[in-house]
Design a protein around this motif. Structure first.
Motif, PDB file in Angstrom:
ATOM      1  N   THR A 352      -7.595 -13.718   9.034  1.00  0.00           N
ATOM      2  CA  THR A 352      -7.041 -13.757   7.679  1.00  0.00           C
ATOM      3  C   THR A 352      -8.119 -13.272   6.709  1.00  0.00           C
ATOM      4  O   THR A 352      -9.313 -13.291   7.040  1.00  0.00           O
ATOM      5  CB  THR A 352      -6.640 -15.193   7.263  1.00  0.00           C
ATOM      6  N   VAL A 353      -7.685 -12.844   5.531  1.00  0.00           N
ATOM      7  CA  VAL A 353      -8.629 -12.539   4.452  1.00  0.00           C
ATOM      8  C   VAL A 353      -8.356 -13.606   3.387  1.00  0.00           C
ATOM      9  O   VAL A 353      -7.232 -13.682   2.863  1.00  0.00           O
ATOM     10  CB  VAL A 353      -8.399 -11.123   3.872  1.00  0.00           C
ATOM     11  N   ALA A 354      -9.367 -14.420   3.117  1.00  0.00           N
ATOM     12  CA  ALA A 354      -9.161 -15.570   2.230  1.00  0.00           C
ATOM     13  C   ALA A 354      -8.571 -15.127   0.895  1.00  0.00           C
ATOM     14  O   ALA A 354      -9.037 -14.151   0.295  1.00  0.00           O
ATOM     15  CB  ALA A 354     -10.484 -16.293   2.001  1.00  0.00           C
ATOM     16  N   GLY A 355      -7.529 -15.808   0.484  1.00  0.00           N
ATOM     17  CA  GLY A 355      -6.918 -15.550  -0.822  1.00  0.00           C
ATOM     18  C   GLY A 355      -5.912 -14.404  -0.798  1.00  0.00           C
ATOM     19  O   GLY A 355      -5.345 -14.082  -1.842  1.00  0.00           O
ATOM     20  N   MET A 356      -5.695 -13.801   0.352  1.00  0.00           N
ATOM     21  CA  MET A 356      -4.744 -12.681   0.390  1.00  0.00           C
ATOM     22  C   MET A 356      -3.617 -12.960   1.362  1.00  0.00           C
ATOM     23  O   MET A 356      -3.811 -13.538   2.438  1.00  0.00           O
ATOM     24  CB  MET A 356      -5.443 -11.396   0.819  1.00  0.00           C
ATOM     25  N   HIS A 357      -2.427 -12.481   1.015  1.00  0.00           N
ATOM     26  CA  HIS A 357      -1.278 -12.612   1.903  1.00  0.00           C
ATOM     27  C   HIS A 357      -1.481 -11.676   3.094  1.00  0.00           C
ATOM     28  O   HIS A 357      -1.906 -10.520   2.921  1.00  0.00           O
ATOM     29  CB  HIS A 357      -0.006 -12.237   1.130  1.00  0.00           C
ATOM     30  N   HIS A 358      -1.153 -12.178   4.284  1.00  0.00           N
ATOM     31  CA  HIS A 358      -1.343 -11.369   5.509  1.00  0.00           C
ATOM     32  C   HIS A 358      -0.592 -10.045   5.440  1.00  0.00           C
ATOM     33  O   HIS A 358      -1.085  -9.001   5.902  1.00  0.00           O
ATOM     34  CB  HIS A 358      -0.894 -12.177   6.739  1.00  0.00           C
ATOM     35  N   ALA A 359       0.599 -10.054   4.825  1.00  0.00           N
ATOM     36  CA  ALA A 359       1.391  -8.815   4.761  1.00  0.00           C
ATOM     37  C   ALA A 359       0.766  -7.808   3.801  1.00  0.00           C
ATOM     38  O   ALA A 359       0.918  -6.600   3.965  1.00  0.00           O
ATOM     39  CB  ALA A 359       2.824  -9.140   4.338  1.00  0.00           C
ATOM     40  N   HIS A 360       0.065  -8.320   2.804  1.00  0.00           N
ATOM     41  CA  HIS A 360      -0.619  -7.456   1.839  1.00  0.00           C
ATOM     42  C   HIS A 360      -1.770  -6.727   2.545  1.00  0.00           C
ATOM     43  O   HIS A 360      -1.926  -5.500   2.421  1.00  0.00           O
ATOM     44  CB  HIS A 360      -1.134  -8.329   0.679  1.00  0.00           C
ATOM     45  N   VAL A 361      -2.547  -7.473   3.324  1.00  0.00           N
ATOM     46  CA  VAL A 361      -3.669  -6.871   4.066  1.00  0.00           C
ATOM     47  C   VAL A 361      -3.136  -5.801   5.024  1.00  0.00           C
ATOM     48  O   VAL A 361      -3.641  -4.671   5.070  1.00  0.00           O
ATOM     49  CB  VAL A 361      -4.439  -7.964   4.860  1.00  0.00           C
ATOM     50  N   ALA A 362      -2.083  -6.145   5.751  1.00  0.00           N
ATOM     51  CA  ALA A 362      -1.541  -5.203   6.747  1.00  0.00           C
ATOM     52  C   ALA A 362      -1.018  -3.941   6.066  1.00  0.00           C
ATOM     53  O   ALA A 362      -1.176  -2.830   6.587  1.00  0.00           O
ATOM     54  CB  ALA A 362      -0.440  -5.882   7.550  1.00  0.00           C
ATOM     55  N   ALA A 363      -0.410  -4.105   4.876  1.00  0.00           N
ATOM     56  CA  ALA A 363       0.136  -2.942   4.164  1.00  0.00           C
ATOM     57  C   ALA A 363      -0.990  -2.017   3.710  1.00  0.00           C
ATOM     58  O   ALA A 363      -0.896  -0.797   3.864  1.00  0.00           O
ATOM     59  CB  ALA A 363       0.961  -3.407   2.963  1.00  0.00           C
ATOM     60  N   ILE A 364      -2.058  -2.578   3.183  1.00  0.00           N
ATOM     61  CA  ILE A 364      -3.174  -1.727   2.728  1.00  0.00           C
ATOM     62  C   ILE A 364      -3.772  -0.968   3.918  1.00  0.00           C
ATOM     63  O   ILE A 364      -4.057   0.228   3.830  1.00  0.00           O
ATOM     64  CB  ILE A 364      -4.264  -2.568   2.016  1.00  0.00           C
ATOM     65  N   LEU A 365      -3.911  -1.667   5.051  1.00  0.00           N
ATOM     66  CA  LEU A 365      -4.472  -0.994   6.239  1.00  0.00           C
ATOM     67  C   LEU A 365      -3.608   0.193   6.631  1.00  0.00           C
ATOM     68  O   LEU A 365      -4.107   1.255   7.003  1.00  0.00           O
ATOM     69  CB  LEU A 365      -4.574  -1.988   7.409  1.00  0.00           C
ATOM     70  N   SER A 366      -2.300   0.019   6.518  1.00  0.00           N
ATOM     71  CA  SER A 366      -1.400   1.102   6.922  1.00  0.00           C
ATOM     72  C   SER A 366      -1.363   2.228   5.895  1.00  0.00           C
ATOM     73  O   SER A 366      -1.603   3.391   6.227  1.00  0.00           O
ATOM     74  CB  SER A 366       0.006   0.528   7.137  1.00  0.00           C
ATOM     75  N   TYR A 367      -1.083   1.887   4.639  1.00  0.00           N
ATOM     76  CA  TYR A 367      -0.848   2.930   3.624  1.00  0.00           C
ATOM     77  C   TYR A 367      -2.134   3.606   3.157  1.00  0.00           C
ATOM     78  O   TYR A 367      -2.095   4.732   2.694  1.00  0.00           O
ATOM     79  CB  TYR A 367      -0.101   2.339   2.425  1.00  0.00           C
ATOM     80  N   GLU A 368      -3.253   2.894   3.294  1.00  0.00           N
ATOM     81  CA  GLU A 368      -4.495   3.496   2.795  1.00  0.00           C
ATOM     82  C   GLU A 368      -5.488   3.802   3.908  1.00  0.00           C
ATOM     83  O   GLU A 368      -6.419   4.581   3.705  1.00  0.00           O
ATOM     84  CB  GLU A 368      -5.129   2.581   1.738  1.00  0.00           C
ATOM     85  N   GLY A 369      -5.267   3.199   5.088  1.00  0.00           N
ATOM     86  CA  GLY A 369      -6.206   3.451   6.189  1.00  0.00           C
ATOM     87  C   GLY A 369      -5.566   4.146   7.381  1.00  0.00           C
ATOM     88  O   GLY A 369      -6.265   4.527   8.320  1.00  0.00           O
ATOM     89  N   GLY A 370      -4.236   4.271   7.357  1.00  0.00           N
ATOM     90  CA  GLY A 370      -3.549   4.886   8.500  1.00  0.00           C
ATOM     91  C   GLY A 370      -3.642   4.031   9.756  1.00  0.00           C
ATOM     92  O   GLY A 370      -3.586   4.541  10.876  1.00  0.00           O
ATOM     93  N   ILE A 371      -3.814   2.720   9.540  1.00  0.00           N
ATOM     94  CA  ILE A 371      -4.041   1.821  10.686  1.00  0.00           C
ATOM     95  C   ILE A 371      -2.820   0.930  10.911  1.00  0.00           C
ATOM     96  O   ILE A 371      -2.361   0.240   9.993  1.00  0.00           O
ATOM     97  CB  ILE A 371      -5.274   0.913  10.418  1.00  0.00           C
ATOM     98  N   CYS A 372      -2.321   0.930  12.117  1.00  0.00           N
ATOM     99  CA  CYS A 372      -1.187   0.067  12.467  1.00  0.00           C
ATOM    100  C   CYS A 372      -1.707  -1.218  13.092  1.00  0.00           C
ATOM    101  O   CYS A 372      -2.336  -1.186  14.148  1.00  0.00           O
ATOM    102  CB  CYS A 372      -0.282   0.804  13.451  1.00  0.00           C
ATOM    103  N   VAL A 373      -1.496  -2.327  12.396  1.00  0.00           N
ATOM    104  CA  VAL A 373      -1.775  -3.651  12.978  1.00  0.00           C
ATOM    105  C   VAL A 373      -0.465  -4.422  12.941  1.00  0.00           C
ATOM    106  O   VAL A 373       0.586  -3.839  12.652  1.00  0.00           O
ATOM    107  CB  VAL A 373      -2.869  -4.408  12.182  1.00  0.00           C
TER     108      VAL A 373
END
Ligand SMILES: Cc1ncc(COP(=O)(O)O)c(C=O)c1O
Length: 470
Positions: A352-373
């Motif tokens: 987890t990233v403290a203070g952040m919603h898990h779906a928010h973290v996953a979305a940033i990884l995908s839309y800005e990093g091209g990473i599928c988690v």
């Protein structure tokens, strides 16, 4: 050597289709997509895909066709059964392979074919289970859960106490071989020996274990032998809709057929049925013939490359990731987080990233990093709730919201899971993106969808324009 150049070892890794094609990013650019969702499903081995393409012209239904193609497909199907049994050290004199769609179907098949009294018999499973090895047992028996500590170590003393307490009423111990959430590998043979000591049978959900570790069911003379093993080929670079259950011929013979219909009988009259012997008795309808051939071919590819090499590669990626995570603020890793303690840990890393919603973290990884988690609860709600210390009141609160169509508060975490096609530079890119997230330096404005709980970047949608379409 540039970071994208393959090492000598990496050049030996079987080629996997689709691990690194371009994907669009929020800023309008394209990036090499990084696929870190291997615990959910893996991309196909090229060898397996080619093998199926070569066989396609000969596709035919099996078993009772008299043509060349049918007899060939029947031969290949039965060869596949032998390869699968051999891969896990099954005994061809006593055990058989029943093809199923996936682990979920395999575990349901077992739960349905075990003779269990829901009021008296006990099935012990564990706190680490995927719902597929929990829910199918719940209305078939009294279900108990072996507790696990935060690293996923199961309390085997507790297991033995419960086995003794129930005085023979525990009919089945059904345990995962490895957690899909925290990656902990469980001591299946020790658990099996305890189960056998108290006359229970052991079922191992090997959905996560078999893709990443050598598994040996062991002979019946060994107290730690495994009675049943279940797995899915889509987690082993063979995503063609197949899996298998392995167990005793006698079990499948004595049990009523899981599904009834064509292929399961020797003779049917209007008032009687003579069921066929297994495996036919438990294989109603036309099977997924190519799925079965593909899964056997994938196991061959894994064996040829060597399970020890699979372990070595995935462990290196996991060590690199866990080491890098230590340097990033706000990240909390579940399960074994020590990069030097990986013998009993797979490369499924949930955080987890403290203070952040898990779906928010996953979305940033995908839309800005091209990473599928993957994010959420990974079909292991009781485990995630316990890891996140969700109280009963919190659970009631978000469950009440779900009932009125609001999934924004569903707890969860983010999981990156490594597979054979992944490389060190991809792990480094994930770490880089997580640093950006921890520093709140992402670009997009993400809006959460109330119904799904997903975060979507404002003013942007993926376009599938250049991809195949109907
Ligand atoms: C441990 C475990 N068991 C069972 C399953 C269910 O597998 P399938 O979706 O192939 O039925 C999964 C899937 O992720 C899993 O990780």
């Amino acid at each position: 050597m540039s970071s994208h150049q393959q090492t000598e070892f990496e050049q030996q890794i079987p080629v996997i289709i689709g691990g690194s094609h371009p994907v669009p990013l929020l800023d309008g650019s394209m990036a090499v997509g990084i696929y870190f969702d291997n615990a959910a499903s893996t991309k196909p081995f090229k060898v397996v895909s080619d093998f199926i393409k070569d066989i396609e012209p000969y596709y035919s239904n099996i078993h009772r066709g008299t043509g060349y193609d049918s007899i060939y497909c029947t031969h290949m199907y039965e060869e596949a059964r032998k390869i699968i049994l051999d891969f896990v050290g099954g005994d061809p004199e006593e055990q058989i392979v029943i093809p199923v769609r996936n682990t979920t179907e395999g575990l349901n098949l077992l739960a349905m074919t075990m003779e269990l009294d829901p009021n008296k018999d006990v099935v012990i499973t564990s706190m680490l289970e995927h719902h597929s090895n929990d829910l199918p047992w719940r209305d078939k028996a009294i279900v108990e859960y072996i507790p696990a500590d935060v690293e996923g170590t199961l309390d085997l003393e507790h297991l033995e106490k419960r086995l003794a307490h129930h005085k023979g009423a525990v009919k089945v111990v059904s345990c995962t071989g490895a957690s899909n959430v925290i990656g902990t590998v469980t001591p299946i043979h020790e658990i099996a020996a305890l189960a056998h000591k108290y006359d229970a049978r052991i079922v191992v959900d090997a959905a996560q274990l078999l893709p990443h570790r050598a598994v040996d069911m062991k002979p019946k003379t060994d107290p730690g032998h495994l009675d049943y093993l279940v797995f899915s080929a889509h987690k082993m670079n063979s995503p063609y809709g197949e899996g298998a259950v392995i167990g005793d011929f006698s079990h499948f013979q004595e049990a009523a057929p899981y599904l009834q219909g064509g292929g399961t009988v020797y003779s049917v009259g209007l008032d009687h049925v003579i069921w066929a012997d297994p495996p036919d008795k438990q294989e109603a309808g036309t099977p997924n013939i190519f799925g079965m051939l593909a899964q056997a071919r994938a196991l061959q590819v894994m064996r040829e490359f060597g399970m020890e090499n699979i372990v070595k590669h995935e462990m290196e990626l996991t060590r690199r990731f866990l080491t890098g995570l230590k340097e990033i603020p706000r990240i909390g890793v579940f399960g074994i987080a020590d990069p030097d303690k990986l013998d009993n840990r797979l490369g499924a890393v949930t955080f987890t990233v403290a203070g952040m919603h898990h779906a928010h973290v996953a979305a940033i990884l995908s839309y800005e990093g091209g990473i599928c988690v993957r994010n959420g609860c990974f079909c292991a709600h009781p485990l995630i709730k316990s890891l996140l210390n969700i109280t009963k009141e919190q659970e009631e609160e978000f469950e009440a919201a779900i009932k009125v169509g609001d999934r924004t508060g569903v707890p969860g975490a983010v999981r990156a899971s490594f597979g054979l096609h992944n490389r060190a530079w991809e792990v480094d890119h994930l770490l880089h993106m997580l640093r950006i997230i921890a520093d709140e330096r992402w670009q997009g404005n993400y809006i959460q969808d109330r119904m799904t709980g997903e975060f979507l970047p404002e003013g942007f949608n993926f376009s599938f324009g250049n991809l195949p379409s109907f």
